[in-house]
Design a protein around this motif. Sequence first.
Motif, PDB file in Angstrom:
ATOM      1  N   LYS A 133      -5.326  -0.934  -3.054  1.00  0.00           N
ATOM      2  CA  LYS A 133      -4.560  -0.889  -1.803  1.00  0.00           C
ATOM      3  C   LYS A 133      -4.794  -2.164  -0.989  1.00  0.00           C
ATOM      4  O   LYS A 133      -3.874  -2.731  -0.437  1.00  0.00           O
ATOM      5  N   LYS A 564      -1.019  -1.856 -11.618  1.00  0.00           N
ATOM      6  CA  LYS A 564      -0.748  -0.486 -11.162  1.00  0.00           C
ATOM      7  C   LYS A 564      -1.995   0.338 -11.481  1.00  0.00           C
ATOM      8  O   LYS A 564      -2.762  -0.006 -12.382  1.00  0.00           O
ATOM      9  N   GLY A 568       0.362   4.716 -12.724  1.00  0.00           N
ATOM     10  CA  GLY A 568       1.575   3.894 -12.681  1.00  0.00           C
ATOM     11  C   GLY A 568       2.039   3.560 -11.278  1.00  0.00           C
ATOM     12  O   GLY A 568       3.175   3.147 -11.059  1.00  0.00           O
ATOM     13  N   ILE A 569       1.136   3.723 -10.328  1.00  0.00           N
ATOM     14  CA  ILE A 569       1.481   3.491  -8.919  1.00  0.00           C
ATOM     15  C   ILE A 569       0.758   2.254  -8.407  1.00  0.00           C
ATOM     16  O   ILE A 569      -0.367   1.973  -8.807  1.00  0.00           O
ATOM     17  N   MET A 572      -0.850  -0.620  -3.100  1.00  0.00           N
ATOM     18  CA  MET A 572      -0.633  -1.627  -2.067  1.00  0.00           C
ATOM     19  C   MET A 572       0.777  -1.551  -1.510  1.00  0.00           C
ATOM     20  O   MET A 572       0.977  -1.396  -0.322  1.00  0.00           O
ATOM     21  N   ASP A 573       1.770  -1.664  -2.386  1.00  0.00           N
ATOM     22  CA  ASP A 573       3.157  -1.648  -1.883  1.00  0.00           C
ATOM     23  C   ASP A 573       3.804  -0.284  -2.060  1.00  0.00           C
ATOM     24  O   ASP A 573       4.968  -0.100  -1.718  1.00  0.00           O
ATOM     25  N   ASP A 574       3.041   0.673  -2.612  1.00  0.00           N
ATOM     26  CA  ASP A 574       3.511   2.050  -2.699  1.00  0.00           C
ATOM     27  C   ASP A 574       4.690   2.218  -3.640  1.00  0.00           C
ATOM     28  O   ASP A 574       5.482   3.138  -3.484  1.00  0.00           O
ATOM     29  N   SER A 575       4.815   1.332  -4.611  1.00  0.00           N
ATOM     30  CA  SER A 575       5.874   1.522  -5.595  1.00  0.00           C
ATOM     31  C   SER A 575       5.354   2.434  -6.706  1.00  0.00           C
ATOM     32  O   SER A 575       4.161   2.428  -6.964  1.00  0.00           O
ATOM     33  N   PRO A 576       6.193   3.234  -7.379  1.00  0.00           N
ATOM     34  CA  PRO A 576       7.627   3.342  -7.104  1.00  0.00           C
ATOM     35  C   PRO A 576       7.885   4.096  -5.799  1.00  0.00           C
ATOM     36  O   PRO A 576       7.038   4.862  -5.356  1.00  0.00           O
ATOM     37  N   SER A 577       9.068   3.866  -5.240  1.00  0.00           N
ATOM     38  CA  SER A 577       9.366   4.513  -3.965  1.00  0.00           C
ATOM     39  C   SER A 577      10.824   4.956  -3.949  1.00  0.00           C
ATOM     40  O   SER A 577      11.600   4.581  -4.818  1.00  0.00           O
ATOM     41  N   VAL A 578      11.155   5.772  -2.942  1.00  0.00           N
ATOM     42  CA  VAL A 578      12.550   6.175  -2.804  1.00  0.00           C
ATOM     43  C   VAL A 578      13.348   4.977  -2.317  1.00  0.00           C
ATOM     44  O   VAL A 578      12.807   4.066  -1.711  1.00  0.00           O
TER      45      VAL A 578
END
Lengths: 598, 598
Positions: A133, A564, A568-569, A572-578
């Motif tokens: 993060k 990641k 798979g997350i 830091m940038d919180d991807s994947p995201s809506v």
Amino acid sequence: MAEEVFSQRTTTCGSLTKADNGATVVLNGWVHRDRNHGALHFINLRDRYGITQVVVDDDASKELQAVANELHLEYCIAVTGVVRLRPDSMVNPAMVTGEVEVKAEKIEILSKCAPLPFQIDDGNEPREDLRLKYRYLDLRTQGMQKRMKLRHDFIFACRKFLTSRDFYEIETPTMIKSTPEGARDFLVPSRLYPGKFYALPQSPQLFKQILMVGGMDKYFQIARCYRDEDARGDRQLEFTQLDLEMSFVKRDDVLSLMEDLFGSVFKEVMDYDLPARFRRLSYQDALNTYGCDKPDLRFDLPLSDVNEIAQKSSFATFKDIVSQGGYVKAICAPKSETVDFSRKYITSLEDAAKIYGAQGLAWIKVGENATFSGGVSKFFAGLEDELATKMDAKEGDMILFVAHQDWKQCCASLSAVRTKLGKDLNLIRKSFEFCWIVDFPLFEYNEDEGHWEAAHHMFSMPQAEYLDSLESDPGSVKGDLYDLVLNGYEVASGSIRIHDVELQKRIFRICNFDDETAEERFGFLLNAFRYGAPPHGGIAPGVDRMVMIMAEQSSIHEVIAFPKNTAGISPMDDSPSVVDEKQLEDLHLIIKYPESKT
Amino acid sequence: MAEEVFSQRTTTCGSLTKADNGATVVLNGWVHRDRNHGALHFINLRDRYGITQVVVDDDASKELQAVANELHLEYCIAVTGVVRLRPDSMVNPAMVTGEVEVKAEKIEILSKCAPLPFQIDDGNEPREDLRLKYRYLDLRTQGMQKRMKLRHDFIFACRKFLTSRDFYEIETPTMIKSTPEGARDFLVPSRLYPGKFYALPQSPQLFKQILMVGGMDKYFQIARCYRDEDARGDRQLEFTQLDLEMSFVKRDDVLSLMEDLFGSVFKEVMDYDLPARFRRLSYQDALNTYGCDKPDLRFDLPLSDVNEIAQKSSFATFKDIVSQGGYVKAICAPKSETVDFSRKYITSLEDAAKIYGAQGLAWIKVGENATFSGGVSKFFAGLEDELATKMDAKEGDMILFVAHQDWKQCCASLSAVRTKLGKDLNLIRKSFEFCWIVDFPLFEYNEDEGHWEAAHHMFSMPQAEYLDSLESDPGSVKGDLYDLVLNGYEVASGSIRIHDVELQKRIFRICNFDDETAEERFGFLLNAFRYGAPPHGGIAPGVDRMVMIMAEQSSIHEVIAFPKNTAGISPMDDSPSVVDEKQLEDLHLIIKYPESKT
């Protein structure tokens, strides 16, 4: 012209020595340590190049004292000051800059730092998700900085070597046709063509082969590859490989090139001497001797085939398995200063073996003059000398057996025991042990789907002597395949490729692709083969794993700037995201949430 | 071990000379030409390294003759033979191997070639989609092979230079959070997280800034970037940029680094000497002098501001525009040997001007002793000397005017005239003319959406003197921005970045991102700025475009191994394509075809 207003460094924090005594300098960097002795401030200022001690003397101006009092860890500052020698008692020979300090005359705060989620310090081990993060803080540690440099050095040295050998680095597309086989493709929806998709490449395989058909002769690429696999161990959704391919070569040309490559790179990057040629093991021998096709050769502990002695023993379990065509293999664990071969320890070895299919782990303790005790020793009465000689067993050693109907499971189970013994008995030498595994089977039977499939991939050449029996006996076909193994990891995989349409189609058919499907998926490769395709072959070392091993790390996360997490997350940038409704609309997509979530 | 069975080259087709006379060699390559004189065969054998003439003598064995008779263009073959000198009359001094030929003793056909869709020959220009469909054949042309080498050389030289300057190449992720601004993001649906997406990066902008916060000091990357834009001219869905970023720098540090970089690279790759420092033009001056912010400086033809003279003239159109605060600008087209300034030609210039908003193009022909004739000459009676002096106009020249209320449109229209004149009058020197454009406006007003937006991107630093007037007068704020222009193309764009949370938020707000949206999209960057972010800046030259210009090409397709066509399609692998239902199901997606198609 308006310039940003700050005093710009005249040198880095890693360079000042006695020779600079008296010089006025400006340093830019981060507050790494900050200690007060009354009005006297000691600041360890850090940048990528090192650490320099900055001192705010107790007779400094009020303004300077005030700024010094304001400082906290990881503030980014500019220091203007004069280099002076440290008092003899303060000299730190462990630091390049340890003989000097900078007497501060001016300190500018370029940027403040909020309270830290963890300390920037290699001794400190925050939990992984916190590190990811706040990767911008984690990257400031000496460890990460060194590893990013190692990665740069390694990749650059590879490029230098391959360029010196007439390779062209050629970029292949990363938005390609989806040709799933093996892992799942990541897809990229097309906005301009509703219902159509690009795929991210699992590797540049087909494109590099097409480059060979295009006469490029020697190609390489540091290539980003993508696999949509379930989170598992140390996998990343995207990873980097040194992809290469050569025309008009035979297997040994590729192998020597790689030996020369790594020889040159290890020397340049780590000043480490590799042998000119790496050991070669057939797949068969690797399994028989080490139990697996990626043996860690930093320690010995070979496996032995003891079918013959087992059959002479009075141990019914062994005798039955052997008489039914099964296998008994043994390993000799050497006497250890640190580990005693207690029941508990033997059970832990047995647990390791069971994961790979062993029913149990039989054992014998070896005493003076090849006397046996414990475990299955009684069944080997009279065979002590023969077995001890075969296993090269000495007093204090322990012989461990796995018996199994299936050769691969027998090997794999005892390999797990070997690996655990290597670690526990401290047998692992600090070294880099490469070896080649060759002569792999070309096909594997997929029990679930009820057909043969490519063990490696469908583009690998069968060895010439099997060309007539591909269809009649796929199971025994050997391929012109090779894996490079380093310290127990598979670090590269390659093959001589098929360059003939008809042979390629035979392989597709054996792997259950009918001609129509094959043309639909791989038509562009088959087409290319119709226009004078040259013989060719290649290999693709995994960069992340290579650098991980070179850096003596156990996770590739340590050698990737922004990995990641295992789910798979990216924390830091919180991807994947809506994404915005509008974006989905543009792509002609509707989300179909799984039942339970709607 | 089974080896592939073919005679493997002992040397390449580009290396044999007189010194090899008498040697037995093996060559591997493609049949480039194939001529018969009775039983005598001449085969030009080609590989990446060159062409060698192979001769099958008329007294060759029947077997050899038979194989020779079987050959066609682009067959891939292995030739074993003996090097001999060509007869004097047959020596070809234009070829490295032109003094020798190889008398064939054995020819093996490695792979046949179907009838060619076009001939592999640089003189031949098949249509683009055919070239892309059969790219493996197109790549065999000398032109494509040279350009792939140039691309390799260019990129490798950049890497060498930057490594020598302490830069680390660091790979940033290509599956990131979607933060659309500017162009559309390509999205990658997540299988594990229904309804969530990764995005492909439009550039590594945020990650390279975060690397600076992470103390990496000097970063670069040859980075693949992605923009989902409508097919337009010479754009690719994926393209490559040399992305770089430096900490603790001011504008001029970045500019000098780039000058040093390209100076070194052009010398190494093309043996071309660039000036040590490139010309610098402010955005304002570039428009005033060349009419655009990417001037082609391979020819002069400056624009002149002639408001003053225009107002003194009797031409009502000009006088009105000037009195209403508009602009009259002129350019002097020099007398030409090849182009006469006919009405028809002047109309073609006017057409070029009108595209950019000009109402018309006024003109005057200059005769002996600054006498004027034609066009608007009568309105300048008495002003001939003043105008001719101002425009440096000589006998046979033509002065061309554009008048417009809007400065930018006035500049752009006359710039189009300048560009056309440069080409038509053959004024373009064969050279590489770099220049910097600096002091760009930071914001542009988006009329459609009714708010200000970043002219470059939202992360660029305003020049210090405008910090107080950002909100009150966005239109006049200049940024610490710079573009690098080469021969009329923008080849790089960069800026000093913002590294302060509060300033960054002010910029977001001016660009219509409220604090909540900004935190949602760019929270990870804002967060990073809270932890001691250093001042930093960077730039990103476009690799495709740079190599295109170096290769004297007019399309980036010529320097990309596998480009998509202008419709975003790859005619070779037919991507984008439909995918299996199962794949969509795995990704929780349903296609919503546009109304007309359902």
